[in-house]
Design an enzyme around this catalytic site. Structure first.
Site, PDB file in Angstrom:
ATOM      1  N   PRO A  10       1.008  13.138  -3.542  1.00  0.00           N
ATOM      2  CA  PRO A  10      -0.390  13.240  -3.134  1.00  0.00           C
ATOM      3  C   PRO A  10      -0.836  12.170  -2.147  1.00  0.00           C
ATOM      4  O   PRO A  10      -0.482  10.996  -2.284  1.00  0.00           O
ATOM      5  CB  PRO A  10      -1.153  13.090  -4.452  1.00  0.00           C
ATOM      6  CG  PRO A  10      -0.190  13.517  -5.490  1.00  0.00           C
ATOM      7  CD  PRO A  10       1.173  13.171  -4.994  1.00  0.00           C
ATOM      8  N   ASN A  11      -1.598  12.615  -1.175  1.00  0.00           N
ATOM      9  CA  ASN A  11      -2.278  11.778  -0.171  1.00  0.00           C
ATOM     10  C   ASN A  11      -1.357  11.199   0.899  1.00  0.00           C
ATOM     11  O   ASN A  11      -1.838  10.564   1.834  1.00  0.00           O
ATOM     12  CB  ASN A  11      -3.068  10.639  -0.852  1.00  0.00           C
ATOM     13  CG  ASN A  11      -4.155  11.183  -1.754  1.00  0.00           C
ATOM     14  OD1 ASN A  11      -4.946  12.019  -1.318  1.00  0.00           O
ATOM     15  ND2 ASN A  11      -4.201  10.751  -2.998  1.00  0.00           N
ATOM     16  N   ARG A  18      -4.934   6.664   6.431  1.00  0.00           N
ATOM     17  CA  ARG A  18      -5.314   6.263   5.082  1.00  0.00           C
ATOM     18  C   ARG A  18      -5.088   4.758   4.891  1.00  0.00           C
ATOM     19  O   ARG A  18      -3.945   4.284   4.958  1.00  0.00           O
ATOM     20  CB  ARG A  18      -4.433   7.034   4.106  1.00  0.00           C
ATOM     21  CG  ARG A  18      -4.548   6.607   2.682  1.00  0.00           C
ATOM     22  CD  ARG A  18      -3.372   7.143   1.875  1.00  0.00           C
ATOM     23  NE  ARG A  18      -3.555   6.834   0.485  1.00  0.00           N
ATOM     24  CZ  ARG A  18      -2.596   6.896  -0.430  1.00  0.00           C
ATOM     25  NH1 ARG A  18      -1.382   7.276  -0.074  1.00  0.00           N
ATOM     26  NH2 ARG A  18      -2.838   6.580  -1.673  1.00  0.00           N
ATOM     27  N   TYR A  23      -1.062   0.858   4.030  1.00  0.00           N
ATOM     28  CA  TYR A  23       0.028   1.824   4.254  1.00  0.00           C
ATOM     29  C   TYR A  23       0.534   1.854   5.701  1.00  0.00           C
ATOM     30  O   TYR A  23       1.502   2.546   5.992  1.00  0.00           O
ATOM     31  CB  TYR A  23      -0.432   3.229   3.824  1.00  0.00           C
ATOM     32  CG  TYR A  23      -0.742   3.314   2.346  1.00  0.00           C
ATOM     33  CD1 TYR A  23       0.277   3.308   1.397  1.00  0.00           C
ATOM     34  CD2 TYR A  23      -2.062   3.353   1.889  1.00  0.00           C
ATOM     35  CE1 TYR A  23       0.004   3.367   0.039  1.00  0.00           C
ATOM     36  CE2 TYR A  23      -2.348   3.415   0.535  1.00  0.00           C
ATOM     37  CZ  TYR A  23      -1.322   3.417  -0.388  1.00  0.00           C
ATOM     38  OH  TYR A  23      -1.586   3.463  -1.735  1.00  0.00           O
ATOM     39  N   ASN A  79       8.696   9.539  -2.971  1.00  0.00           N
ATOM     40  CA  ASN A  79       7.481   8.736  -3.062  1.00  0.00           C
ATOM     41  C   ASN A  79       6.465   9.588  -3.813  1.00  0.00           C
ATOM     42  O   ASN A  79       5.864  10.489  -3.221  1.00  0.00           O
ATOM     43  CB  ASN A  79       6.949   8.357  -1.675  1.00  0.00           C
ATOM     44  CG  ASN A  79       5.732   7.432  -1.793  1.00  0.00           C
ATOM     45  OD1 ASN A  79       5.124   7.325  -2.859  1.00  0.00           O
ATOM     46  ND2 ASN A  79       5.376   6.764  -0.715  1.00  0.00           N
ATOM     47  N   ALA A  82       0.350   8.556  -6.293  1.00  0.00           N
ATOM     48  CA  ALA A  82      -0.285   8.117  -7.532  1.00  0.00           C
ATOM     49  C   ALA A  82       0.329   8.761  -8.774  1.00  0.00           C
ATOM     50  O   ALA A  82       0.143   8.256  -9.893  1.00  0.00           O
ATOM     51  CB  ALA A  82      -1.781   8.420  -7.471  1.00  0.00           C
ATOM     52  N   GLU A 103      13.316   6.090  -6.022  1.00  0.00           N
ATOM     53  CA  GLU A 103      11.850   6.024  -6.016  1.00  0.00           C
ATOM     54  C   GLU A 103      11.426   5.062  -4.916  1.00  0.00           C
ATOM     55  O   GLU A 103      12.015   3.986  -4.765  1.00  0.00           O
ATOM     56  CB  GLU A 103      11.377   5.519  -7.382  1.00  0.00           C
ATOM     57  CG  GLU A 103       9.878   5.295  -7.493  1.00  0.00           C
ATOM     58  CD  GLU A 103       9.505   4.648  -8.821  1.00  0.00           C
ATOM     59  OE1 GLU A 103      10.377   4.519  -9.723  1.00  0.00           O
ATOM     60  OE2 GLU A 103       8.335   4.256  -8.960  1.00  0.00           O
ATOM     61  N   HIS A 105       8.088   3.235  -2.710  1.00  0.00           N
ATOM     62  CA  HIS A 105       6.664   2.959  -2.474  1.00  0.00           C
ATOM     63  C   HIS A 105       6.534   2.179  -1.180  1.00  0.00           C
ATOM     64  O   HIS A 105       7.250   1.183  -0.970  1.00  0.00           O
ATOM     65  CB  HIS A 105       6.060   2.172  -3.635  1.00  0.00           C
ATOM     66  CG  HIS A 105       6.231   2.871  -4.936  1.00  0.00           C
ATOM     67  ND1 HIS A 105       5.531   4.008  -5.252  1.00  0.00           N
ATOM     68  CD2 HIS A 105       7.064   2.634  -5.965  1.00  0.00           C
ATOM     69  CE1 HIS A 105       5.920   4.442  -6.434  1.00  0.00           C
ATOM     70  NE2 HIS A 105       6.858   3.630  -6.893  1.00  0.00           N
ATOM     71  N   ARG A 112      -0.506  -5.273  -6.314  1.00  0.00           N
ATOM     72  CA  ARG A 112      -1.809  -4.611  -6.209  1.00  0.00           C
ATOM     73  C   ARG A 112      -2.468  -4.556  -7.589  1.00  0.00           C
ATOM     74  O   ARG A 112      -2.210  -5.404  -8.423  1.00  0.00           O
ATOM     75  CB  ARG A 112      -1.623  -3.232  -5.580  1.00  0.00           C
ATOM     76  CG  ARG A 112      -1.052  -3.306  -4.163  1.00  0.00           C
ATOM     77  CD  ARG A 112      -0.820  -1.935  -3.562  1.00  0.00           C
ATOM     78  NE  ARG A 112      -2.067  -1.206  -3.388  1.00  0.00           N
ATOM     79  CZ  ARG A 112      -2.131   0.085  -3.046  1.00  0.00           C
ATOM     80  NH1 ARG A 112      -0.996   0.767  -2.853  1.00  0.00           N
ATOM     81  NH2 ARG A 112      -3.289   0.685  -2.909  1.00  0.00           N
TER      82      ARG A 112
HETATM   83  C1  DHK Z   1       1.430   5.551  -2.615  1.00  0.00           C
HETATM   84  C2  DHK Z   1       0.316   5.955  -3.290  1.00  0.00           C
HETATM   85  O1  DHK Z   1      -0.335   7.052  -2.922  1.00  0.00           O
HETATM   86  C3  DHK Z   1      -0.238   5.173  -4.389  1.00  0.00           C
HETATM   87  O2  DHK Z   1      -0.929   5.969  -5.324  1.00  0.00           O
HETATM   88  C4  DHK Z   1       0.816   4.327  -5.084  1.00  0.00           C
HETATM   89  C5  DHK Z   1       2.274   4.439  -3.110  1.00  0.00           C
HETATM   90  C6  DHK Z   1       1.586   3.524  -4.057  1.00  0.00           C
HETATM   91  C7  DHK Z   1       2.981   3.736  -1.956  1.00  0.00           C
HETATM   92  O3  DHK Z   1       2.874   2.520  -1.824  1.00  0.00           O
HETATM   93  O4  DHK Z   1       3.674   4.421  -1.207  1.00  0.00           O
HETATM   94  O5  DHK Z   1       0.202   3.474  -6.020  1.00  0.00           O
END
Ligand code: DHK
Length: 214
Positions: A10-11, A18, A23, A79, A82, A103, A105, A112
């Site tokens: 997601p996202n 974002r 990021y 990845n 959330a 995995e 991130h 964080r």
């Molecule tokens: C990406 C997200 O969307 C967050 O919800 C995670 C992760 C961290 C990232 O750092 O890629 O907490």
């Protein structure tokens, strides 16, 4: 040629706009290009996907299991966004599929908020890449490739003396074989097996005595 699956949760479709201070400014399209570049160096293809839906990610992981067992898929870089912090279902899907997963991130989740420090995915993952920005994607592909190749170079007791195709242990303890994967090592004698336990690219450097020591 084997494929590496890269799954984004997601996202992550919003990468680039974002929260760029966390990021970065690279878009998901940029990340996909980086993955193709790295995979190309390793002789792999990339299947790059993103979904905002937990069930879709689970379906993709379930489908990946048999592909991996058949030797067509190396494993996955995931990845989970959330869902990392909420989804026991993703953990279960990875275990059920017996899928090698790295995995990943982008941010350092441990630096964080407290709620980002727990991952449901980590116990089911082969490895974890955290906090290197989007540069973590090629690192994760490289790490997955090395880890899987190292595991394949270690013969199971059932495969001693049958080394032409590298067997992969299935959940039931039997072995399956895949013939399409690129092979850079081909143990043909049982005496080769010990040597292959450490892959040359991943083996730690030889220990050197410190200066001044006898
Ligand atoms: C990406 C997200 O969307 C967050 O919800 C995670 C992760 C961290 C990232 O750092 O890629 O907490």
């Amino acid at each position: 040629m084997r494929t590496v699956l890269v799954l984004n949760g997601p996202n992550l479709n919003l990468l680039g706009t974002r929260e760029p201070s966390i990021y970065g400014s690279a878009t998901l399209t940029d990340v996909e290009r980086m993955c193709h570049d790295e995979a190309g160096k390793l002789g792999l293809m990339v299947d790059f996907r993103q979904s905002n839906h937990e069930g879709q990610l689970i379906d993709w992981i379930q489908e990946a299991g048999p592909e991996c067992a058949a030797g067509r898929l190396l494993g996955a870089v995931l990845n989970p966004g959330a869902l990392t912090h909420t989804s026991l279902a993703l953990h279960d899907a990875i275990k059920a599929a017996d899928l090698p997963v790295v995995e990943l991130h982008i941010s350092n989740v441990h630096a964080r908020e407290e709620l980002r420090r727990h991952s449901f995915v980590s116990p089911a993952a082969r490895g974890i890449v955290v906090g290197f920005g989007v540069a973590g994607y090629p690192l994760a592909i490289r790490g997955l490739y090395d880890a899987v190749r190292s595991a394949e170079a270690i013969p199971t007791s059932a495969s001693e003396g049958v080394p032409e195709e590298h067997p992969r242990r299935s959940p039931g303890g039997t072995t399956t074989t895949g013939s399409t994967r690129p092979q850079t090592t081909s143990p043909t004698r049982s005496s080769d097996h010990h040597r292959l336990r450490l892959h040359p690219e991943t083996a730690p450097p030889a220990r050197r005595d410190l200066p001044g020591r006898a």
